[in-house]
Scaffold this active site. Structure first.
Site, PDB file in Angstrom:
ATOM      1  N   CYS A 133       0.811  -1.226   0.000  1.00 46.62           N
ATOM      2  CA  CYS A 133       0.000   0.000   0.000  1.00 46.62           C
ATOM      3  C   CYS A 133       0.843   1.276   0.000  1.00 46.62           C
ATOM      4  CB  CYS A 133      -0.935   0.001   1.203  1.00 46.62           C
ATOM      5  SG  CYS A 133      -1.940  -1.500   1.294  1.00 46.62           S
TER       6      CYS A 133
ATOM      7  N   HIS B  53      -2.797   8.223   5.582  1.00 50.25           N
ATOM      8  CA  HIS B  53      -3.031   6.889   5.027  1.00 50.25           C
ATOM      9  C   HIS B  53      -4.457   6.466   5.374  1.00 50.25           C
ATOM     10  CE1 HIS B  53      -1.958   3.128   3.243  1.00 50.25           C
ATOM     11  NE2 HIS B  53      -2.109   2.442   4.358  1.00 50.25           N
TER      12      HIS B  53
ATOM     13  N   LYS C 151      -9.583   8.230   1.489  1.00 56.26           N
ATOM     14  CA  LYS C 151     -10.047   6.846   1.355  1.00 56.26           C
ATOM     15  C   LYS C 151     -11.490   6.696   1.818  1.00 56.26           C
ATOM     16  CE  LYS C 151      -5.595   4.398   1.731  1.00 56.26           C
ATOM     17  NZ  LYS C 151      -4.671   5.529   1.963  1.00 56.26           N
TER      18      LYS C 151
ATOM     19  N   PHE D 130       1.680  -3.254   3.951  1.00 56.55           N
ATOM     20  CA  PHE D 130       2.025  -4.585   4.450  1.00 56.55           C
ATOM     21  C   PHE D 130       3.518  -4.827   4.225  1.00 56.55           C
ATOM     22  CE2 PHE D 130      -2.289  -7.054   4.082  1.00 56.55           C
ATOM     23  CZ  PHE D 130      -2.827  -6.230   5.044  1.00 56.55           C
TER      24      PHE D 130
END
Length: 413
Positions: A164, A303, A335, A399
């Site tokens: 990501c 994020h 997001k 990740f």
């Protein structure tokens, strides 16, 4: 010799909130929700019921049908967004400059849809029926490769794969290519098409996805009732240029990119490091690289995935980096409107960060209803707001413990 200055001159986007720059930005400011019921795969097969899907995208607007058939969707998105960005920059690539124009586009998981379809063909009909284009359609670097081919860019050509954090790492790495003199312009960002059977299965199995079936509640970063991220897809690409190169050709300048920081957690394959310490180090490195002080940052495109750990630890990291100034920051997670575009997230969010600076507008974090005592900063709940933004950062955390931060500043000659 001082560092070469690098500016943003072109933007291109394919996203759940719009497939043109004007549409996407207008929708982001208005708080439009690009998350809808899941249709690309059978929602009955998964606990997750919603996604940020691309609609009204016709690859033949950007390429021949024959070429489109040889590309996975993530590559189609990248080629489309790259053409938009280069057109927006009014950048002509020809024999005189092709070897000084590079491409650095990442993808977190590449051509998953192609992989799944071709594996099914192999299992049913054997290797002879597998497409000869299987490998070049699947591999993550093919977005960069195809963009280079379509546009004739012969400079540095690379692909970052850092989950990501991919899009932000790609932009940061491209920034450094220009800064050190290896290119005059770079087409950079991320592209992803992860709404596939196995991607949905994998993220569902590790309980990363929201299981809230309501599109208006599923992606709710920093809200106390958040329960996971919502899968999104698309591409966000920027044209970066060395300042004098851009000025010489009379290019418009959106903003200047001044800093980049990248770190590793060395902690866990999926969970962030305690307290968000890896993200904090990335932010500190990026701000220092930009020659700025923390108190000079006005806005953070977080994020902000809408997962319990990420939002809590990113908030802790922001407090660690900014101290008392954290309370003065405007923060948002776009997001909440796009879902999580994985490797493309950093590219799309960099575009929104640049426009926030240029337009003096802070995008909202929508679906914010219930405050979380551990997430107590100004996340710009539900409505955009006017604010002078002189410097801003965009965070991406992936990740594997990948952390990346880029810093943009209002351009001053």
């Amino acid at each position: 010799m001082g560092k070469r200055r690098v500016v943003v001159t072109g933007l291109g986007i394919i996203s759940p909130v719009g497939n043109t720059l004007a549409e996407a930005w207008a929708n982001i400011l208005s708080g439009y929700n690009g998350v809808k019921p899941l249709t690309r795969v059978n929602a009955d097969d998964y606990p997750a019921k919603v996604a940020g899907e691309i609609t009204d995208f016709n690859p033949e607007q950007y390429m021949d049908k024959k070429d489109a058939r040889k590309m996975d969707r993530f590559t189609q998105y990248a080629v489309a967004a790259a053409q938009m960005a280069v057109e927006d920059a009014n950048l002509t690539i020809n024999e005189s400059n092709a070897d000084r124009v590079g491409v650095w586009i990442g993808s977190g998981i590449g051509g998953m849809e192609t992989f799944e379809k071709q594996f099914q063909t192999f299992m049913k009909r054997g290797y002879r029926r597998v497409s000869p284009f299987f490998v070049p359609m699947m591999i993550p670097d093919m977005a960069a490769g195809q963009v280079s081919i379509f546009l004739g860019a012969k400079g540095v050509n690379s692909c970052t794969v850092t989950a990501c954090a991919t899009g932000t790492n790609s932009i940061g790495d491209a920034f450094k290519v220009i800064q050190r003199g290896d290119a005059d312009a770079m087409i950079t960002g991320g592209s992803e098409a992860p709404i596939t059977q196995m991607s949905m299965a994998g993220f569902s199995a590790n309980t990363a996805l929201s299981t809230n079936p309501d599109p208006n509640q599923a992606s709710r970063p920093f809200d106390a009732n958040r329960d996971g991220f919502v899968m999104g897809e698309g591409a966000g690409l920027l044209v970066l240029e060395e300042l004098e190169h851009a000025q010489k050709r009379g290019a418009k300048i959106y903003a200047e990119i001044v800093g980049y920081g990248a770190t590793g957690d060395a902690h866990h394959i999926t969970a962030p490091a305690p307290g968000g310490e890896g993200g904090a180090r990335a932010m500190n490195l990026a701000i220092e690289d930009g020659g700025l002080k923390p108190e000079e940052i006005d806005y953070i495109n977080a994020h902000g995935t809408s997962t319990p750990y990420n939002d809590k630890f990113e908030t802790m990291a922001i407090k660690q980096v900014f101290g008392d100034h954290a309370q003065n920051l405007s923060i948002s997670s776009t997001k909440s409107m796009t879902g999580h575009l994985l490797g493309a997230a950093g590219g799309v969010e960099a575009i929104f960060t640049v426009l926030a600076i240029q337009k003096s507008m802070v995008p909202p974090t929508i679906h914010y209803e219930t405050p979380d005592a551990e997430c107590d900063l100004d996340y710009t709940p539900n409505e955009s707001k006017k604010r002078e933004i002189n410097a801003a950062i965009s965070n991406s955390l992936g990740f594997g413990g990948h952390n990346a931060t880029i810093v943009f500043r209002k351009f001053k000659a």
